[in-house]
Motif scaffolding. Structure first.
Motif, mmCIF file in Angstrom:
data_model
loop_
_atom_site.group_PDB
_atom_site.id
_atom_site.type_symbol
_atom_site.label_atom_id
_atom_site.label_comp_id
_atom_site.label_asym_id
_atom_site.label_seq_id
_atom_site.Cartn_x
_atom_site.Cartn_y
_atom_site.Cartn_z
ATOM 1 N N LEU A 70 0.834 -1.203 0.000
ATOM 2 C CA LEU A 70 0.000 0.000 0.000
ATOM 3 C C LEU A 70 0.869 1.254 0.000
ATOM 4 O O LEU A 70 0.555 2.239 -0.687
ATOM 5 C CB LEU A 70 -0.928 -0.003 1.209
ATOM 6 C CG LEU A 70 -1.983 1.102 1.249
ATOM 7 C CD1 LEU A 70 -2.937 0.998 0.055
ATOM 8 C CD2 LEU A 70 -2.780 1.052 2.558
ATOM 9 N N ALA A 71 1.966 1.224 0.740
ATOM 10 C CA ALA A 71 2.895 2.359 0.769
ATOM 11 C C ALA A 71 3.484 2.600 -0.620
ATOM 12 O O ALA A 71 3.663 3.748 -1.045
ATOM 13 C CB ALA A 71 4.013 2.094 1.782
ATOM 14 N N LYS A 72 3.768 1.527 -1.332
ATOM 15 C CA LYS A 72 4.275 1.630 -2.699
ATOM 16 C C LYS A 72 3.232 2.306 -3.591
ATOM 17 O O LYS A 72 3.562 3.152 -4.431
ATOM 18 C CB LYS A 72 4.583 0.227 -3.218
ATOM 19 C CG LYS A 72 5.426 0.196 -4.476
ATOM 20 C CD LYS A 72 6.904 0.243 -4.144
ATOM 21 C CE LYS A 72 7.739 -0.003 -5.381
ATOM 22 N NZ LYS A 72 9.184 0.161 -5.100
ATOM 23 N N TYR A 73 1.981 1.929 -3.429
ATOM 24 C CA TYR A 73 0.887 2.518 -4.203
ATOM 25 C C TYR A 73 0.744 4.007 -3.896
ATOM 26 O O TYR A 73 0.489 4.827 -4.796
ATOM 27 C CB TYR A 73 -0.411 1.767 -3.891
ATOM 28 C CG TYR A 73 -1.663 2.346 -4.502
ATOM 29 C CD1 TYR A 73 -1.726 2.649 -5.863
ATOM 30 C CD2 TYR A 73 -2.808 2.563 -3.731
ATOM 31 C CE1 TYR A 73 -2.892 3.174 -6.434
ATOM 32 C CE2 TYR A 73 -3.974 3.067 -4.304
ATOM 33 C CZ TYR A 73 -4.006 3.377 -5.643
ATOM 34 O OH TYR A 73 -5.150 3.885 -6.203
ATOM 35 N N PHE A 74 0.920 4.384 -2.632
ATOM 36 C CA PHE A 74 0.758 5.778 -2.219
ATOM 37 C C PHE A 74 1.996 6.634 -2.478
ATOM 38 O O PHE A 74 1.943 7.854 -2.301
ATOM 39 C CB PHE A 74 0.427 5.841 -0.724
ATOM 40 C CG PHE A 74 -0.987 5.452 -0.388
ATOM 41 C CD1 PHE A 74 -2.018 5.654 -1.286
ATOM 42 C CD2 PHE A 74 -1.289 4.904 0.847
ATOM 43 C CE1 PHE A 74 -3.324 5.300 -0.971
ATOM 44 C CE2 PHE A 74 -2.591 4.551 1.177
ATOM 45 C CZ PHE A 74 -3.612 4.761 0.255
ATOM 46 N N LYS A 75 3.091 6.026 -2.870
ATOM 47 C CA LYS A 75 4.368 6.732 -2.994
ATOM 48 C C LYS A 75 4.251 8.017 -3.823
ATOM 49 O O LYS A 75 4.799 9.059 -3.446
ATOM 50 C CB LYS A 75 5.416 5.799 -3.618
ATOM 51 C CG LYS A 75 6.800 6.420 -3.794
ATOM 52 C CD LYS A 75 7.466 6.682 -2.449
ATOM 53 C CE LYS A 75 8.890 7.177 -2.644
ATOM 54 N NZ LYS A 75 9.551 7.456 -1.340
ATOM 55 N N LEU A 76 3.576 7.966 -4.937
ATOM 56 C CA LEU A 76 3.467 9.122 -5.826
ATOM 57 C C LEU A 76 2.146 9.869 -5.658
ATOM 58 O O LEU A 76 1.804 10.715 -6.484
ATOM 59 C CB LEU A 76 3.642 8.685 -7.282
ATOM 60 C CG LEU A 76 4.992 8.047 -7.629
ATOM 61 C CD1 LEU A 76 5.032 7.646 -9.087
ATOM 62 C CD2 LEU A 76 6.140 9.005 -7.298
ATOM 63 N N LYS A 77 1.419 9.553 -4.592
ATOM 64 C CA LYS A 77 0.153 10.240 -4.338
ATOM 65 C C LYS A 77 0.312 11.255 -3.209
ATOM 66 O O LYS A 77 1.253 11.167 -2.408
ATOM 67 C CB LYS A 77 -0.943 9.219 -4.005
ATOM 68 C CG LYS A 77 -1.273 8.312 -5.197
ATOM 69 C CD LYS A 77 -2.486 7.446 -4.931
ATOM 70 C CE LYS A 77 -2.841 6.620 -6.145
ATOM 71 N NZ LYS A 77 -3.256 7.450 -7.286
ATOM 72 N N LYS A 78 -0.597 12.203 -3.138
ATOM 73 C CA LYS A 78 -0.507 13.290 -2.171
ATOM 74 C C LYS A 78 -1.280 12.964 -0.896
ATOM 75 O O LYS A 78 -2.456 12.636 -0.940
ATOM 76 C CB LYS A 78 -1.054 14.580 -2.782
ATOM 77 C CG LYS A 78 -0.255 15.084 -3.972
ATOM 78 C CD LYS A 78 -0.894 16.330 -4.567
ATOM 79 C CE LYS A 78 -0.113 16.830 -5.777
ATOM 80 N NZ LYS A 78 -0.753 18.020 -6.393
ATOM 81 N N ARG A 79 -0.571 13.062 0.237
ATOM 82 C CA ARG A 79 -1.204 12.829 1.541
ATOM 83 C C ARG A 79 -1.824 14.131 2.046
ATOM 84 O O ARG A 79 -1.310 15.221 1.800
ATOM 85 C CB ARG A 79 -0.155 12.316 2.533
ATOM 86 C CG ARG A 79 -0.675 12.146 3.956
ATOM 87 C CD ARG A 79 0.376 11.494 4.833
ATOM 88 N NE ARG A 79 1.609 12.255 4.913
ATOM 89 C CZ ARG A 79 1.812 13.284 5.751
ATOM 90 N NH1 ARG A 79 0.848 13.676 6.570
ATOM 91 N NH2 ARG A 79 2.973 13.901 5.768
ATOM 92 N N LYS A 80 -2.930 14.004 2.777
ATOM 93 C CA LYS A 80 -3.565 15.183 3.363
ATOM 94 C C LYS A 80 -2.648 15.792 4.414
ATOM 95 O O LYS A 80 -2.181 15.118 5.327
ATOM 96 C CB LYS A 80 -4.899 14.807 4.001
ATOM 97 C CG LYS A 80 -5.623 16.010 4.617
ATOM 98 C CD LYS A 80 -6.929 15.604 5.284
ATOM 99 C CE LYS A 80 -7.623 16.814 5.893
ATOM 100 N NZ LYS A 80 -8.901 16.460 6.558
#
Length: 344
Positions: free
Chosen positions: A169-179
């Motif tokens: 999941l961390a890999k999936y979120f790597k290029l996404k923006k966290r709140k």
């Protein structure tokens, strides 16, 4: 159905193509799409893989008819294509069969999920999703199917040998923006409350942890609709799972939210229907006394003597662990997950 294909050449090869195409179109018609709907697909060389929720052919048809068909009809069609049973059994075999009805291209951040939730919102005003009914029950339980599908998608695309679900999941979120406090637009949020996903049971003074394992469960949401729950070992927690069936997942697992935010509609669409429409296998487990910690921020605000002892915020209460309140333990888990993303 043959009339939809009358442009096919009259030859042996043409007739064979026409037969295969008609065979595929009949599957769509059986699911609830009308001949008029399917006329939009007559120029496509349909394959069996197209008859999957989220396939390109499905999405083309969905986008063309989303604003034209009755919302209830569209909801029923999706459930029919998923072959959603009247009551989930929770068995691995059943889960695998249902997941096979979804396209591998249907990602957790697909616009389809927001649109599907929107159909539920306009179809079931007020407390109507809690009413007795076959569609209401299947739609409620479909939330568990969706969360399972989304978690499995992450596993299929990002999980390599030796990795945990959390690492994938961390890999999936790597290029996404966290709140964060400085971002107005973001892709995922680690700050949404995980209180309802940290249930415990109490019996004769003994604290009972799901699977007899103590730990904080972390909640991550995407657009509020999609949620992932991770346990302290980095495993996805879902009510149904094709790989690993955990008591903690049945009790505290993720469930797709039909509401768009944590407000009264969230209670109407995602919380109130639980008592009536939950599958029996989950009701049986929850009847063992598993309860979420109380939302009591300070001792002075308790309404009953036991409220502070069972508070989410009490570092010495029944839900506390290693000197931390469950709230603080979840915050600690969120911090560790941020580091996991940074190192992914």
């Amino acid at each position: 159905m043959w009339r939809l294909l009358e442009n096919e050449s009259f030859s042996q090869a043409g007739l064979q193509r026409r037969y295969r195409q008609a065979e595929q179109l009949l599957l769509w018609e059986k699911a609830g799409w009308t001949k008029s709907d399917l006329s939009l697909m007559t120029n496509k060389a349909l394959q069996s893989s197209d008859f999957l929720i989220g396939s390109q052919a499905f999405m083309d048809l969905w986008q063309s008819l989303y604003a034209l068909k009755e919302p209830r009809q569209l909801l029923q069609i999706v459930l029919a294509m998923a072959e959603m049973p009247k009551e989930l059994s929770g068995s691995k075999g059943e889960v695998q069969e249902i997941l096979a009805k979804f396209s591998p291209n249907l990602s957790p951040d697909s616009s389809f999920w927001k649109e599907f939730a929107g159909l539920v919102q306009v179809t079931f005003l007020g407390e109507r999703l809690s009413a007795k009914g076959d569609l209401e029950k299947r739609l409620h339980q479909f939330r568990y199917v969706i969360s399972c599908q989304q978690a499995q998608w992450v596993r299929d695309y990002y999980k390599k040998r030796g990795m945990t679900d959390a690492q994938a999941l961390a890999k999936y979120f790597k290029l996404k923006k966290r709140k964060t406090w400085y971002r107005r637009a973001y892709d995922f949020d680690l700050s949404e409350s995980a209180r309802l996903h940290n249930k415990l049971a109490f019996h004769e003074g003994e604290i009972i942890h799901p699977d007899n394992q103590e730990g904080a469960n972390l909640k991550i949401v995407m657009g509020f609709h999609t949620e992932f729950i991770l346990d302290h070992q980095g495993r996805f927690l879902n009510e149904i799972d094709p790989e690993l069936r955990l008591q903690n997942g049945i009790i505290n697992g993720a469930s797709f939210n039909y509401a768009s935010k944590n407000d009264h509609r969230h209670r109407q669409l995602d919380i109130s229907p639980v008592s009536r429409h939950d599958p029996q296998f989950r009701k049986t487990v929850l009847k063992q006394g598993f309860l979420a910690p109380k939302l009591v921020p300070r001792p002075i605000l308790k309404k009953a003597p036991s409220d502070w002892q069972t508070s989410y915020f009490n570092k010495q209460g029944f839900y506390a662990q290693t000197g931390l309140s469950k709230y603080k333990a979840v915050k600690q888990a969120a911090k560790a997950f941020k580091e996991l993303i940074a190192n992914a």
